[in-house]
Design a protein around this motif. Structure first.
Motif, PDB file in Angstrom:
ATOM      1  N   ALA A  41      10.787  14.995   2.259  1.00 17.73           N
ATOM      2  CA  ALA A  41       9.420  14.437   2.834  1.00 17.73           C
ATOM      3  C   ALA A  41       8.556  15.415   2.997  1.00 17.73           C
ATOM      4  N   GLN A  60       9.350  11.763  -1.467  1.00 16.36           N
ATOM      5  CA  GLN A  60       8.121  11.077  -1.394  1.00 16.36           C
ATOM      6  C   GLN A  60       7.387  11.738  -2.514  1.00 16.36           C
ATOM      7  N   THR A 337       8.232  16.068  10.261  1.00 12.45           N
ATOM      8  CA  THR A 337       8.450  14.598   9.720  1.00 12.45           C
ATOM      9  C   THR A 337       9.188  13.911  10.466  1.00 12.45           C
ATOM     10  N   LYS A 342      10.269   9.770   6.945  1.00 16.76           N
ATOM     11  CA  LYS A 342      11.340  10.086   5.953  1.00 16.76           C
ATOM     12  C   LYS A 342      11.643   8.797   5.387  1.00 16.76           C
TER      13      LYS A 342
END
Length: 355
Positions: A41, A60, A337, A342
């Motif tokens: 992430a 991501q 994060t 996530k």
């Protein structure tokens, strides 16, 4: 089946098992590759694949875009070797890699720092030692197998005679862990942690001036860095920028003012983005990462340590490297994060990168 991972420019090497993430293999063998979230992430573990084939698990696109992947970049946290590899990566030195441990901890105190931030103090087992670098984090091991990550807000030397850690937790309504912290959690509760993790810590082999950039509870590891610098007598010129929406979000403002008075090399610049008239705020306003550029249009001779919301960290990295001359390798970051971050849209499960 195992594959050999060779890390340049150091020349160090380690073995990765079939279906084992490159980062996990490195951690298991004491090779400290840079990383942050371990979940695809944040992009902190991104490095260049010089040769070999890697298949990525879910991640991501903001951590690794399709263009970056085509250019030969990989994420070691979710990249699995499908051949012997040569990668180019900065890394934690072997001497600085502390053993990763699992241990029980006891809640010794819960304090309200602001309307949505609590200071959680944990007592560590007196019979064990827990070593870490100021700036690193631990993971809480939840009963359902999930994990939640938080940075230590106290420097390692503060454990002397009283093994403990201080964490700063912002309430995420609906969050499995923070709902409990802000609701039913009581003193003396027993939790389980694992750590230390992360490659966010002060590079003490440099004498460059330092910019410490924090947003919200990203201040926690920054606080640990400041305590460590004071304890070690590090006198490099250091400027702390701490941003929040309202003045109350700067929940340890008085602590930082005190440290700035105690440390001649330390300057503190608080920045508020959404101050209201009733706040009576007369300090800097706007986005905290832009305040740095206003004061330091040339960052070519600095190191920057940034921690906080991913949007702040990502914006700072791009602005400082593209417009202020900061060498990319001198930007150290730990993006906070959340579990929601996530689980937001990810790239396809199987993507292969070969070089």
């Amino acid at each position: 089946m195992t594959f050999t991972i060779n890390v340049q420019p150091s020349g160090r090497a380690f073995e990765s098992l079939a279906d084992e993430a490159i980062l996990a293999a490195g951690i298991r063998q004491g090779i400290g590759l840079p990383y942050g979230c371990k979940d695809g992430a944040c992009g902190s573990c991104k490095c260049k694949l010089l040769s070999g084939s890697v298949v990525h698990g879910p991640h991501q696109s903001k951590a690794l875009s399709a263009e970056e992947e085509s250019a030969g970049f990989i994420l070691t946290c979710c990249g699995v070797a499908h051949s012997d590899l040569v990668i180019e990566s900065r890394q934690v030195t072997e001497a600085g890699a502390f053993p990763i441990k699992k241990m029980p901890v006891r809640v010794s105190a819960l304090e309200n720092a602001s309307h949505d931030v609590k200071l959680l103090r944990l007592q560590l087992p007196a019979s064990d030692s827990f070593q870490y670098h100021a700036g690193q984090y631990v993971e809480f091991l939840l009963r359902d197998g999930e994990r939640r990550s938080y940075s230590m807000a106290n420097a390692p030397h503060t454990q002397e005679g009283n093994p403990h850690m201080e964490l700063h937790l912002r309430h995420m309504p609906g969050g499995k862990f923070t709902d409990h912290v802000f609701g039913a959690m009581k003193e003396k509760e027993i939790l389980r942690i694992e750590g230390p993790f992360g490659s966010f810590f002060l590079r003490e082999d440099s004498d460059k001036p330092v910019i410490l950039l924090a947003s919200g509870t990203g201040f926690a590891p920054i606080k640990a860095l400041i305590e460590h610098m004071q304890f070690k007598g590090i006198t490099r010129p250091t400027t702390v920028y701490w941003g929040g929406r309202r003045p109350a979000d700067l929940y340890q403002h008085a602590w930082l003012l005190t440290k700035a008075a105690e440390m001649p090399q330390l300057r503190y610049v608080p920045v508020v983005s959404d101050a209201l008239p009733e706040d009576g705020w007369s300090g800097r306003t706007g986005f905290v990462h832009l305040a740095v550029l206003q004061d330091f249009p040339d960052l070519s001779g600095h190191q920057v340590y940034a921690c906080g919301a991913p949007i702040v960290v990502d914006s700072a990295r791009a602005a400082y490297t593209e417009h202020a001359g900061l060498p990319p390798e001198e930007f150290y970051a730990d993006a906070f994060t959340s579990a929601a971050d996530k689980t937001s849209p990810i790239s396809p499960l199987q993507q292969e990168t070969s070089t």
